[in-house]
Design a protein around this motif. Sequence first.
Motif, PDB file in Angstrom:
ATOM      1  N   LEU A 207       0.832  -1.209   0.000  1.00 40.70           N
ATOM      2  CA  LEU A 207       0.000   0.000   0.000  1.00 40.70           C
ATOM      3  C   LEU A 207       0.862   1.254   0.000  1.00 40.70           C
ATOM      4  CD1 LEU A 207      -2.817  -1.020   2.523  1.00 40.70           C
ATOM      5  CD2 LEU A 207      -2.970  -0.941   0.041  1.00 40.70           C
ATOM      6  N   GLU A 208       1.962   1.232   0.756  1.00 35.49           N
ATOM      7  CA  GLU A 208       2.840   2.409   0.783  1.00 35.49           C
ATOM      8  C   GLU A 208       3.507   2.639  -0.567  1.00 35.49           C
ATOM      9  OE1 GLU A 208       5.555   1.778   3.952  1.00 35.49           O
ATOM     10  OE2 GLU A 208       4.101   2.248   5.550  1.00 35.49           O
ATOM     11  N   SER A 209       3.827   1.551  -1.281  1.00 35.57           N
ATOM     12  CA  SER A 209       4.420   1.722  -2.610  1.00 35.57           C
ATOM     13  C   SER A 209       3.420   2.297  -3.612  1.00 35.57           C
ATOM     14  CB  SER A 209       4.953   0.383  -3.111  1.00 35.57           C
ATOM     15  OG  SER A 209       3.888  -0.543  -3.284  1.00 35.57           O
ATOM     16  N   GLN A 210       2.131   2.031  -3.415  1.00 42.50           N
ATOM     17  CA  GLN A 210       1.094   2.553  -4.309  1.00 42.50           C
ATOM     18  C   GLN A 210       0.612   3.944  -3.912  1.00 42.50           C
ATOM     19  OE1 GLN A 210      -1.988  -0.411  -4.169  1.00 42.50           O
ATOM     20  NE2 GLN A 210      -0.845  -1.884  -5.440  1.00 42.50           N
ATOM     21  N   GLN A 211       1.087   4.442  -2.783  1.00 41.24           N
ATOM     22  CA  GLN A 211       0.619   5.741  -2.302  1.00 41.24           C
ATOM     23  C   GLN A 211       1.121   6.880  -3.186  1.00 41.24           C
ATOM     24  OE1 GLN A 211       1.831   6.640   1.697  1.00 41.24           O
ATOM     25  NE2 GLN A 211       0.398   8.353   1.905  1.00 41.24           N
ATOM     26  N   GLY A 212       2.357   6.785  -3.694  1.00 41.69           N
ATOM     27  CA  GLY A 212       2.895   7.849  -4.525  1.00 41.69           C
ATOM     28  C   GLY A 212       2.124   8.052  -5.828  1.00 41.69           C
ATOM     29  N   PRO A 213       1.939   6.993  -6.657  1.00 38.77           N
ATOM     30  CA  PRO A 213       1.128   7.169  -7.870  1.00 38.77           C
ATOM     31  C   PRO A 213      -0.297   7.636  -7.581  1.00 38.77           C
ATOM     32  CG  PRO A 213       2.382   5.132  -7.987  1.00 38.77           C
ATOM     33  CD  PRO A 213       2.581   5.679  -6.611  1.00 38.77           C
ATOM     34  N   PHE A 214      -0.883   7.168  -6.497  1.00 37.53           N
ATOM     35  CA  PHE A 214      -2.243   7.604  -6.143  1.00 37.53           C
ATOM     36  C   PHE A 214      -2.280   9.099  -5.836  1.00 37.53           C
ATOM     37  CE2 PHE A 214      -5.221   8.565  -2.673  1.00 37.53           C
ATOM     38  CZ  PHE A 214      -6.428   8.308  -3.313  1.00 37.53           C
ATOM     39  N   LEU A 215      -1.281   9.608  -5.103  1.00 40.40           N
ATOM     40  CA  LEU A 215      -1.235  11.036  -4.786  1.00 40.40           C
ATOM     41  C   LEU A 215      -1.026  11.869  -6.045  1.00 40.40           C
ATOM     42  CD1 LEU A 215       0.876  10.997  -1.477  1.00 40.40           C
ATOM     43  CD2 LEU A 215      -1.559  11.519  -1.689  1.00 40.40           C
ATOM     44  N   GLU A 216      -0.211  11.367  -6.973  1.00 45.34           N
ATOM     45  CA  GLU A 216      -0.013  12.099  -8.225  1.00 45.34           C
ATOM     46  C   GLU A 216      -1.309  12.195  -9.029  1.00 45.34           C
ATOM     47  OE1 GLU A 216       3.083  10.059 -10.207  1.00 45.34           O
ATOM     48  OE2 GLU A 216       4.701  10.884  -8.952  1.00 45.34           O
TER      49      GLU A 216
END
Length: 273
Positions: A207-216
């Motif tokens: 989930l933490e690895s997917q947080q960056g693309p989601f925020l973008e």
Amino acid sequence: MLRRLSTSIIQTRGVKQLVNIKWVRPEYVPAYKQERSGDLEGLPKIPTNSLAEEYALSDEMKDAPESVKKIFSVEHLGKKEYNHLVKKELINRVRRHRYDENTAETRIARLTGHIRCLQDTMEKFPRNVKAKQTVQELIDKRKKLLKFLRQYDYKKFEWLLEKLNIEYKAHPETYHKLSRKESLRKLTEMHCEDIRQNKLADYRNLLESQQGPFLEQKLEALKFIRSEQIDLQLPITVSEQEIKKIVQQLEDWKKNDEIKQQAKKKKRNILLD
């Protein structure tokens, strides 16, 4: 769920095939050992070149040559006289005055000296049954006196433990027999709990690895909504503060992700070396 699974694994056959758990019975520690008696030190260090108590008071020993003093020193004392010095040294740590011989503190100190002398004997002669029985009786007697002092004067109890360097280990209220079946059940539960925690940690990392693309994506969507509302002259629902907050979260995520990547590289290099 995991607890039911562990119980069913224990009850069914072939535990070794399902879960790789090896149970080893704990090593037996005799009651006279320091680990169980509560003594945190051995015999007190008494200088071997010092004179024994009876000879130190003699006026003739003051002017005697060194060879004579060496004969009457602690180094050449018998076991009984040396044990008496050990008890006296421990009693002097806690006695209230010169003639204090029968208070709870001095009795405990005397018992402690006797216990440590017998422990030293048991280390040299572990098959001495009489000494083993005696030291166990003395340990139980000291526990009763410590329990009495702990109940009526707790400050003095703590002070006495510190002075004599001992640890209070009370008698257990209930006796629990160690069994292989119960130990295997607990080990299986611990094994299942480790699997659960590892899976949760992996899912958290995902989930933490997917947080960056989601925020973008969220940042682009908010900017698009705000620009469209401004162009169409509609009520603005996305404020600049919300966009700044998302930008700050994205920057923090990038910093943390960079630190994690560097840690992974270091770990990989260590493994390769």
